[in-house]
Design an enzyme around this catalytic site. Structure first.
Site, mmCIF file in Angstrom:
data_model
loop_
_atom_site.group_PDB
_atom_site.id
_atom_site.type_symbol
_atom_site.label_atom_id
_atom_site.label_comp_id
_atom_site.label_asym_id
_atom_site.label_seq_id
_atom_site.Cartn_x
_atom_site.Cartn_y
_atom_site.Cartn_z
ATOM 1 N N LYS A 29 -16.841 35.968 -24.726
ATOM 2 C CA LYS A 29 -16.051 34.940 -25.531
ATOM 3 C C LYS A 29 -15.000 35.778 -26.287
ATOM 4 O O LYS A 29 -13.890 35.244 -26.321
ATOM 5 C CB LYS A 29 -17.089 34.299 -26.570
ATOM 6 N N ASN A 30 -15.286 37.007 -26.842
ATOM 7 C CA ASN A 30 -14.542 37.569 -27.780
ATOM 8 C C ASN A 30 -13.291 38.371 -27.107
ATOM 9 O O ASN A 30 -12.356 38.635 -27.793
ATOM 10 C CB ASN A 30 -15.039 38.663 -28.825
ATOM 11 N N CYS A 51 -17.332 31.188 -37.935
ATOM 12 C CA CYS A 51 -18.621 30.883 -38.577
ATOM 13 C C CYS A 51 -18.535 31.367 -40.197
ATOM 14 O O CYS A 51 -17.683 32.396 -40.476
ATOM 15 C CB CYS A 51 -19.503 31.800 -37.912
ATOM 16 N N ARG A 68 -14.247 37.077 -44.654
ATOM 17 C CA ARG A 68 -13.203 36.934 -43.475
ATOM 18 C C ARG A 68 -11.841 36.723 -43.884
ATOM 19 O O ARG A 68 -11.034 36.147 -43.287
ATOM 20 C CB ARG A 68 -13.402 35.745 -42.514
ATOM 21 N N ASP A 107 -22.989 41.336 -33.908
ATOM 22 C CA ASP A 107 -23.286 40.148 -33.224
ATOM 23 C C ASP A 107 -24.556 39.918 -32.608
ATOM 24 O O ASP A 107 -24.831 39.041 -32.149
ATOM 25 C CB ASP A 107 -22.065 39.754 -32.091
ATOM 26 N N ARG A 141 -20.542 26.934 -29.232
ATOM 27 C CA ARG A 141 -19.081 27.647 -29.483
ATOM 28 C C ARG A 141 -19.084 28.751 -28.757
ATOM 29 O O ARG A 141 -17.929 29.527 -28.340
ATOM 30 C CB ARG A 141 -18.911 27.877 -30.945
HETATM 31 C C1 EPZ Z 1 -14.384 39.948 -34.278
HETATM 32 O O1 EPZ Z 1 -14.394 39.290 -35.302
HETATM 33 C C2 EPZ Z 1 -15.392 38.877 -33.641
HETATM 34 N N1 EPZ Z 1 -14.786 37.626 -33.403
HETATM 35 C C3 EPZ Z 1 -16.771 38.796 -34.328
HETATM 36 O O2 EPZ Z 1 -17.464 38.089 -33.320
HETATM 37 C C4 EPZ Z 1 -17.407 40.198 -34.535
HETATM 38 O O3 EPZ Z 1 -18.586 39.890 -35.191
HETATM 39 C C5 EPZ Z 1 -16.663 41.202 -35.078
HETATM 40 O O4 EPZ Z 1 -15.505 41.259 -34.249
HETATM 41 C C6 EPZ Z 1 -17.057 42.520 -35.278
HETATM 42 O O5 EPZ Z 1 -17.312 42.846 -34.010
HETATM 43 C C7 EPZ Z 1 -13.845 37.555 -32.419
HETATM 44 O O6 EPZ Z 1 -13.483 38.433 -31.807
HETATM 45 C C8 EPZ Z 1 -12.825 35.941 -32.308
HETATM 46 P P1 EPZ Z 1 -13.117 42.184 -37.676
HETATM 47 P P2 EPZ Z 1 -13.014 39.823 -36.456
HETATM 48 O O7 EPZ Z 1 -11.628 42.124 -38.092
HETATM 49 O O8 EPZ Z 1 -12.120 40.383 -35.449
HETATM 50 C C9 EPZ Z 1 -13.185 42.983 -42.508
HETATM 51 C C10 EPZ Z 1 -19.139 36.388 -33.121
HETATM 52 O O9 EPZ Z 1 -20.088 35.805 -33.466
HETATM 53 N N2 EPZ Z 1 -11.850 42.604 -42.410
HETATM 54 O O10 EPZ Z 1 -13.472 43.464 -36.867
HETATM 55 O O11 EPZ Z 1 -12.749 38.614 -37.135
HETATM 56 C C11 EPZ Z 1 -13.779 41.542 -42.329
HETATM 57 O O12 EPZ Z 1 -14.189 40.810 -43.516
HETATM 58 C C12 EPZ Z 1 -18.236 36.711 -33.990
HETATM 59 O O13 EPZ Z 1 -18.808 36.216 -31.879
HETATM 60 C C13 EPZ Z 1 -10.935 42.594 -43.465
HETATM 61 O O14 EPZ Z 1 -11.410 42.604 -44.536
HETATM 62 O O15 EPZ Z 1 -13.844 40.859 -37.112
HETATM 63 C C14 EPZ Z 1 -15.308 42.139 -41.733
HETATM 64 O O16 EPZ Z 1 -16.072 42.523 -42.690
HETATM 65 C C15 EPZ Z 1 -18.489 36.644 -35.492
HETATM 66 N N3 EPZ Z 1 -9.776 42.389 -43.538
HETATM 67 C C16 EPZ Z 1 -14.738 43.353 -41.034
HETATM 68 O O17 EPZ Z 1 -13.409 43.689 -41.391
HETATM 69 C C17 EPZ Z 1 -9.100 41.888 -42.195
HETATM 70 O O18 EPZ Z 1 -7.766 41.588 -42.235
HETATM 71 C C18 EPZ Z 1 -14.741 43.373 -39.764
HETATM 72 O O19 EPZ Z 1 -13.969 42.202 -39.194
HETATM 73 C C19 EPZ Z 1 -9.869 41.652 -40.949
HETATM 74 C C20 EPZ Z 1 -11.382 42.101 -41.216
#
Ligand code: EPZ
Length: 416
Positions: free
Chosen positions: A22-23, A115, A120, A303, A395
């Site tokens: 998915k990701n 989610c 986020r 995840d 999803r």
């Molecule tokens: C991706 O989310 C995945 N989603 C998530 O999978 C997964 O949990 C996550 O990566 C971590 O592996 C998709 O690929 C669509 P991040 P993403 O940016 O890219 C903070 C699932 O269940 N952050 O690595 O949105 C954020 O709040 C989903 O399949 C900021 O502060 O995750 C979090 O604490 C859920 N500012 C951390 O970083 C930003 O601009 C990691 O987020 C971006 C992120």
């Protein structure tokens, strides 16, 4: 509202074939607009993909999906506002920011959905776009990004964000000069996206490490890519095998991508046969407790934390489950407790005392992975469990009813 009705305690045996990640897929589809006609293979059959196809069509891209092969013709792309009803259906709509900014130097899009697992924010993405020369206006949840031109530069991420790494990579493919992303996320999915972009004519090196270099190009063309296997779907079903499997084979995977999980399962005493592209797993009545702390790749994936917490309810003793990425990944715990689990939550940590017998009742899927955790719990529970709000699960887990039924589970989907 869709619900799942699951009757537990049936041993699961046979093979579960894992689909495309998915990701990765949710970034590959928006990435395709950087070129002309592309083919993406092994696309998972999940509702997040339907939502992205709707956005591609809105942008006047032609899409043809046959089985798991998707052809995207972005030749006649028309840049248009991506409204809230589209952007809000999933998180990954934000990849249209990077892709449209790269190709068109102008994007209007509403805030992404996804989610409810934490605040986020997308500030790291936005800072990256600004570093490349874009201006970003935010007005009532609407983002307007524009640039006369994008210019490559050094970008330091304050956190190894998966989404920000990919989004900046997408925009930077069309920047003038060289962009270097420092402290980049290292997830396998990022390599998959870089491979696609390189096949389209981009020049990206270092994907999969914490330093990615992108030499901007003037034009990209179409390309073909296969979505890599979904390590989270695989991990979820491997845990299911550890709960109630009898030589359950999880197939079409890259075993190396689930090493953080299998290392922990071995520590717990789960019987595993690990081959390069499949893992055979059986349950054990004598599981050791274990401590799990989620981390960025290659650490234990956030995840799979929620599904893993179900296994910890069956271990002999006390386990600690610590989430470090998302503030709100304990949404499934009240449901697990209702089913009989002994879990004490303290902020982003949970102390799990096992083993506990679980029993069926009515529970709510609050998010994708929390919902998957409840499916696992229901499959080992005495009696029947009704899980409501399962749209979250659909999803991200393709053909879940069929895949589980095929290995002996009693699971039905209905709509009320
Ligand atoms: C991706 O989310 C995945 N989603 C998530 O999978 C997964 O949990 C996550 O990566 C971590 O592996 C998709 O690929 C669509 P991040 P993403 O940016 O890219 C903070 C699932 O269940 N952050 O690595 O949105 C954020 O709040 C989903 O399949 C900021 O502060 O995750 C979090 O604490 C859920 N500012 C951390 O970083 C930003 O601009 C990691 O987020 C971006 C992120």
């Amino acid at each position: 509202m869709k619900r799942m009705l699951i009757t537990g305690k049936n041993k699961l045996t046979g093979t579960i074939n894992i689909g495309g990640a998915k990701n990765s897929a949710v970034a590959l589809l928006p990435a395709a607009i950087l070129g002309s006609i592309s083919k993406i293979k092994n696309v998972p059959n999940i509702s997040d993909i339907d939502a992205l196809i709707d956005i591609l069509e809105l942008l006047n891209c032609k899409t043809t999906l046959i089985d798991s092969e998707l052809i995207i013709d972005a030749t006649n792309l028309k840049n248009t506002l991506i409204p809230h009803k589209n952007s809000n259906r999933l998180r990954a709509s934000y990849y249209f920011m990077g892709a449209l900014l790269g190709r068109e130097k102008y994007v209007e899009i509403y805030i992404p959905g996804g989610c409810n697992i934490g605040a986020r924010p997308i500030d790291i993405h936005i800072d990256g776009f600004k570093a490349l020369g874009a201006t970003v206006d935010i007005d009532n949840d609407k983002y307007t990004l524009k640039a006369d031109k994008l210019v490559g530069t050094d970008i330091f991420l304050r956190f190894q964000s998966v989404g920000a790494t990919i989004n900046i990579m997408l925009a930077a493919t069309y920047a003038e000069g060289t962009t270097i992303i420092h402290n980049a996320a290292e997830e396998a999915e990022i390599i998959n996206i870089a491979e696609f972009l390189n096949a389209m004519g981009a020049k990206i090196t270092g994907a999969g490490t914490d330093c990615i270099t992108i030499e901007g190009q003037q034009e990209l063309h179409g390309a073909e890519i296969s979505v890599l296997p979904d390590r989270i779907e695989a991990g979820t079903y491997i845990i299911l095998g550890a709960l109630i499997g009898d030589n359950l084979c999880i197939k079409n995977i890259i075993s190396k991508h689930v090493e953080a999980l299998t290392t922990k399962l071995k520590e717990m005493g789960v019987p595993l046969i690990i081959n390069d592209d499949n893992i055979i797993v059986s349950s054990s009545d004598n599981l050791n407790p274990c401590n799990i702390k989620t981390l960025v790749y290659p650490g234990f994936p956030t995840d799979i934390g929620q599904p893993m917490s179900v296994l910890l309810t069956q271990a002999n003793g006390t386990s600690l489950f610590e989430e470090t990425i998302w503030e709100n990944r304990m949404g499934h715990v009240p449901s697990l407790k209702k089913m009989g689990a002994n879990i004490v939550v303290n902020g982003m940590s949970a102390i799990i005392n096992g083993p506990t017998k679980l029993h069926g009742c009515e529970v709510i899927a609050t998010d994708l992975r929390g919902g998957a955790a409840l499916v696992l719990a229901a499959l080992i529970a005495e009696g029947t469990t009704i899980i409501t709000d399962v749209e979250h699960i659909l999803r991200g887990y393709e053909n879940i009813i069929e895949k589980l039924t095929n290995v002996g589970a009693k699971i039905e989907l209905d709509e009320i």
